[in-house]
Enzyme design. Structure first.
Site, mmCIF file in Angstrom:
data_model
loop_
_atom_site.group_PDB
_atom_site.id
_atom_site.type_symbol
_atom_site.label_atom_id
_atom_site.label_comp_id
_atom_site.label_asym_id
_atom_site.label_seq_id
_atom_site.Cartn_x
_atom_site.Cartn_y
_atom_site.Cartn_z
ATOM 1 N N CYS A 27 0.824 -1.202 0.000
ATOM 2 C CA CYS A 27 0.000 0.000 0.000
ATOM 3 C C CYS A 27 0.864 1.260 0.000
ATOM 4 O O CYS A 27 2.073 1.208 0.202
ATOM 5 C CB CYS A 27 -0.867 0.058 1.259
ATOM 6 S SG CYS A 27 -1.937 -1.356 1.526
ATOM 7 N N CYS A 36 -2.937 4.823 2.922
ATOM 8 C CA CYS A 36 -4.020 3.851 2.719
ATOM 9 C C CYS A 36 -4.917 3.761 3.956
ATOM 10 O O CYS A 36 -4.437 3.628 5.079
ATOM 11 C CB CYS A 36 -3.445 2.480 2.402
ATOM 12 S SG CYS A 36 -4.727 1.273 1.985
ATOM 13 N N CYS A 54 -2.673 -3.138 -3.289
ATOM 14 C CA CYS A 54 -3.897 -3.003 -2.503
ATOM 15 C C CYS A 54 -5.041 -2.565 -3.421
ATOM 16 O O CYS A 54 -4.863 -1.717 -4.288
ATOM 17 C CB CYS A 54 -3.662 -1.953 -1.412
ATOM 18 S SG CYS A 54 -5.129 -1.497 -0.486
ATOM 19 N N CYS A 82 -6.190 1.432 -1.936
ATOM 20 C CA CYS A 82 -5.419 2.640 -2.293
ATOM 21 C C CYS A 82 -4.835 2.550 -3.692
ATOM 22 O O CYS A 82 -4.392 3.553 -4.243
ATOM 23 C CB CYS A 82 -4.324 2.912 -1.261
ATOM 24 S SG CYS A 82 -2.948 1.738 -1.278
#
Length: 191
Positions: free
Chosen positions: A35, A39, A66, A69
């Site tokens: 991430c 995030c 992810c 994000c």
């Protein structure tokens, strides 16, 4: 890019600090996901975090992006918005609509407006105004006449410079062209 310690990166992740986005990425070994620092996902235990300087390193370590994000798409989005800003700079003297700029970015006008403001802190229109004002000041410093500087900077009329407080340069254009000579500046500070 500045070198960050793991403690600094962990603190940025804990604060979900968006100012560190793109400077590093973190992976969570229990989920196999990487991430950006901002995030909004649930916080991971510090011992489960791994830090990476770029996306390629995270991918090479078998982490996947992810879905919240979307760290890979966000850099593409940033590049797209930077291209829009460059287009605005190149065409500052033209009347640009959100629809035209949306075509440049491949986004709808409302998506462009929201994304541009989220990334740069100003709307595309305000950015274009700032580019025009910068050009106006350059023309004045070069000794160009005020009216000529107004029109060559892309403003459609004299009232576009004089009529809006957001375009105020702190003194008259004539005084600015003279380098502020004779202007008095007052400062009210705390002692």
């Amino acid at each position: 890019m500045m070198k960050l310690t793991e403690t600094e990166m962990a603190a940025a992740v804990n604060r979900r600090d968006p100012s560190f986005d793109g400077q590093f990425y973190y992976g969570v070994i229990t989920t196999g996901v990487f991430c950006q620092p901002s995030c909004p996902t649930k916080s991971a235990k510090p011992e489960n975090l791994r830090f990476f300087c770029d996306q390629a390193s995270a991918l090479a370590a078998s982490f996947r992006p992810c879905k919240r994000c979307n760290p890979i798409a966000s850099t593409k989005k940033a590049d797209t918005l930077i291209n829009v800003a460059r287009h605005i700079e190149k065409c500052a003297d033209e009347k640009l609509t959100l629809a035209q700029l949306g075509e440049v970015a491949g986004l709808s006008p409302s998506q462009l407006q929201r994304s541009f403001k989220a990334m740069f802190g100003v709307s595309p229109k305000h950015y274009q105004d700032a580019v025009r004002m910068r050009q106006f000041k350059c023309h004045l410093r070069a000794g160009e006449g005020i009216t000529d500087a107004i029109y060559s900077s892309g403003f459609g009329s004299i009232s576009r410079v004089y009529g809006e407080t957001t375009r105020n340069i702190g003194m008259s254009p004539k005084a600015y062209r003279a380098g502020g000579q004779g202007e008095v500046i007052y400062y009210l500070g705390t002692w």
